[in-house]
Design an enzyme around this catalytic site. Structure first.
Site, short mmCIF file in Angstrom:
data_model
loop_
_atom_site.label_atom_id
_atom_site.label_comp_id
_atom_site.label_asym_id
_atom_site.label_seq_id
_atom_site.Cartn_x
_atom_site.Cartn_y
_atom_site.Cartn_z
N SER A 146 -7.26 1.04 6.19
CA SER A 146 -6.43 1.53 4.97
C SER A 146 -6.50 3.17 5.16
CB SER A 146 -7.29 1.06 3.75
OG SER A 146 -6.78 1.57 2.65
N TYR A 159 -14.80 -0.37 -1.15
CA TYR A 159 -13.86 -0.52 -0.44
C TYR A 159 -13.67 0.73 0.60
CZ TYR A 159 -8.99 -1.82 0.82
OH TYR A 159 -7.73 -1.94 1.54
P1 NAD Z 1 -4.25 -10.32 0.47
O1 NAD Z 1 -5.03 -10.28 -0.67
O2 NAD Z 1 -2.57 -10.82 0.33
O3 NAD Z 1 -4.77 -11.11 1.58
C1 NAD Z 1 -6.33 -11.08 2.16
C2 NAD Z 1 -6.27 -12.19 3.05
O4 NAD Z 1 -7.85 -12.05 3.25
C3 NAD Z 1 -6.03 -13.54 2.54
O5 NAD Z 1 -5.39 -14.22 3.56
C4 NAD Z 1 -7.36 -14.09 2.27
O6 NAD Z 1 -7.52 -15.51 2.50
C5 NAD Z 1 -8.29 -13.40 3.07
N1 NAD Z 1 -9.81 -13.47 2.68
C6 NAD Z 1 -10.06 -12.83 1.62
N2 NAD Z 1 -11.45 -13.11 1.47
C7 NAD Z 1 -11.91 -13.93 2.57
C8 NAD Z 1 -13.19 -14.30 2.82
N3 NAD Z 1 -14.29 -14.30 2.02
N4 NAD Z 1 -12.97 -14.99 4.05
C9 NAD Z 1 -11.99 -15.28 4.83
N5 NAD Z 1 -10.97 -14.71 4.57
C10 NAD Z 1 -10.87 -13.92 3.41
O7 NAD Z 1 -4.10 -8.86 0.94
P2 NAD Z 1 -3.39 -7.86 2.04
O8 NAD Z 1 -2.75 -6.76 1.61
O9 NAD Z 1 -2.39 -8.78 2.96
O10 NAD Z 1 -4.61 -7.43 2.79
C11 NAD Z 1 -4.81 -7.49 4.13
C12 NAD Z 1 -5.46 -6.37 4.75
O11 NAD Z 1 -4.77 -5.09 4.41
C13 NAD Z 1 -6.85 -6.05 4.09
O12 NAD Z 1 -7.86 -5.55 4.81
C14 NAD Z 1 -6.58 -4.92 2.82
O13 NAD Z 1 -7.58 -4.15 2.51
C15 NAD Z 1 -5.48 -4.28 3.92
N6 NAD Z 1 -4.84 -3.06 3.07
C16 NAD Z 1 -3.92 -3.54 2.37
C17 NAD Z 1 -3.16 -2.71 1.51
C18 NAD Z 1 -2.05 -3.21 0.46
O14 NAD Z 1 -1.47 -2.02 -0.05
N7 NAD Z 1 -1.78 -4.26 0.53
C19 NAD Z 1 -3.33 -1.11 1.83
C20 NAD Z 1 -4.35 -0.94 2.65
C21 NAD Z 1 -5.25 -1.94 3.34
#
Ligand code: NAD
Length: 270
Positions: A146, A159
């Site tokens: 991130s 985080y």
């Molecule tokens: P999201 O909430 O749509 O997806 C999160 C995924 O993680 C889901 O598939 C969920 O099933 C899985 N997950 C959560 N807890 C879990 C557990 N205990 N065991 C197994 N699986 C688990 O969010 P996203 O935005 O697609 O996030 C994906 C990655 O991107 C994350 O690491 C997040 O920190 C990172 N990220 C997202 C953003 C953003 O703005 N969306 C920005 C920076 C980083």
């Protein structure tokens, strides 16, 4: 070796790929002809529906796993099953959670859960996948960190700690495996992608809170959040992260290792 030959027919595990960024990544890798291990907290119906979609996009095979990444034993069991199905050539540690609160108000359980899913799970999967990649001469680890692996924001202590940790862990692994394989085979690389605001469920609570604070709808709330941090004033789409993962997995990227690539509209350039 052609660019796609290193990947086509190979196997990829994308954690958290039932939705969001992980699904965008899984779609890109499926389109390149990789077999995909779909993973996430979802019902079997939801998980296998994603697997079917990926096979329609070009994956020769796909399977679904729902290991809870807070549980190291569950991670080990999943990786053991995938050793027979795989072996894993591309590992994308994408699953993540977050909760915003001032440092003084964060309960220890929230700290433990965020560190377990966002950081420790990647340690466990990498420890089990990297030796086999080195033996075969080709492997890719792409950790979805991130902007908060590079800079901080208030109210995101666990985080930010987890994502900074993931960036450090990735650099160590990159060094340890830098000389594995060859340029012709593709080598073994370990990198991070550092997204800024990307349109997925994980940011929904922050958008809702901002809308409530401003008394506006979703579009105005998103615009307000972007204006604070992301100079492009545009969110990213998960498919765009998928395209970058695809390039990092190409043979041409054999010498790109130990880096953290922001996809953040200029956030971390400020
Ligand atoms: P999201 O909430 O749509 O997806 C999160 C995924 O993680 C889901 O598939 C969920 O099933 C899985 N997950 C959560 N807890 C879990 C557990 N205990 N065991 C197994 N699986 C688990 O969010 P996203 O935005 O697609 O996030 C994906 C990655 O991107 C994350 O690491 C997040 O920190 C990172 N990220 C997202 C953003 C953003 O703005 N969306 C920005 C920076 C980083």
């Amino acid at each position: 070796m052609s660019e796609s030959a290193a990947m086509a027919g190979g196997a990829a595990l994308v954690t958290g790929s039932v939705q969001g960024i992980g699904l965008g990544v899984a779609r890109s890798l499926a389109g390149a002809g990789m077999r995909i291990a779909v993973h996430g907290l979802a019902t079997p119906e939801q998980g296998w529906a994603v697997a079917d979609e990926l096979m329609a996009l070009g994956a020769p095979d796909a399977c679904f796993h729902d290991a809870d990444l807070r549980d190291p034993a569950a991670i080990r069991a999943m990786m053991a099953q995938l050793q027979d199905w795989g072996p894993i050539d591309v590992l994308v540690n994408n699953a993540g959670i977050q909760k915003t609160a001032p440092l003084a108000e964060i309960d220890p359980g929230t700290w433990d859960a965020i560190l377990a899913v966002n950081l420790s799970a990647a340690f466990h999967t990498m420890q089990l996948a990297l030796p086999g990649m080195a033996e075969r001469g080709y492997g890719r680890v792409v950790n979805i960190a991130s902007v908060h692996g590079i800079v901080a924001s208030q109210d995101k202590a666990p985080y930010c700690a987890s994502k900074h940790g993931l960036v450090g862990l990735s650099k160590v692994a990159a060094l340890e495996y830098a000389a594995a394989g060859s340029g012709a085979a593709g080598g073994v690389t370990v990198n991070c992608i550092c997204p800024g605001w990307t349109d997925t469920d994980i940011i929904a609570p922050q958008i809702a809170a901002r809308g409530q604070a401003l008394g506006t709808g979703r579009n105005e709330a998103v615009a307000s959040l972007l204006s604070e941090k992301q100079p492009s004033l545009r969110m990213s789409d998960p498919a765009e992260i998928g395209e970058l993962v695809l390039w990092l997995c190409s043979r041409a990227a054999h010498n790109v290792t130990g880096v953290s690539i922001p996809v953040d509209g200029g956030w971390t350039a400020q």
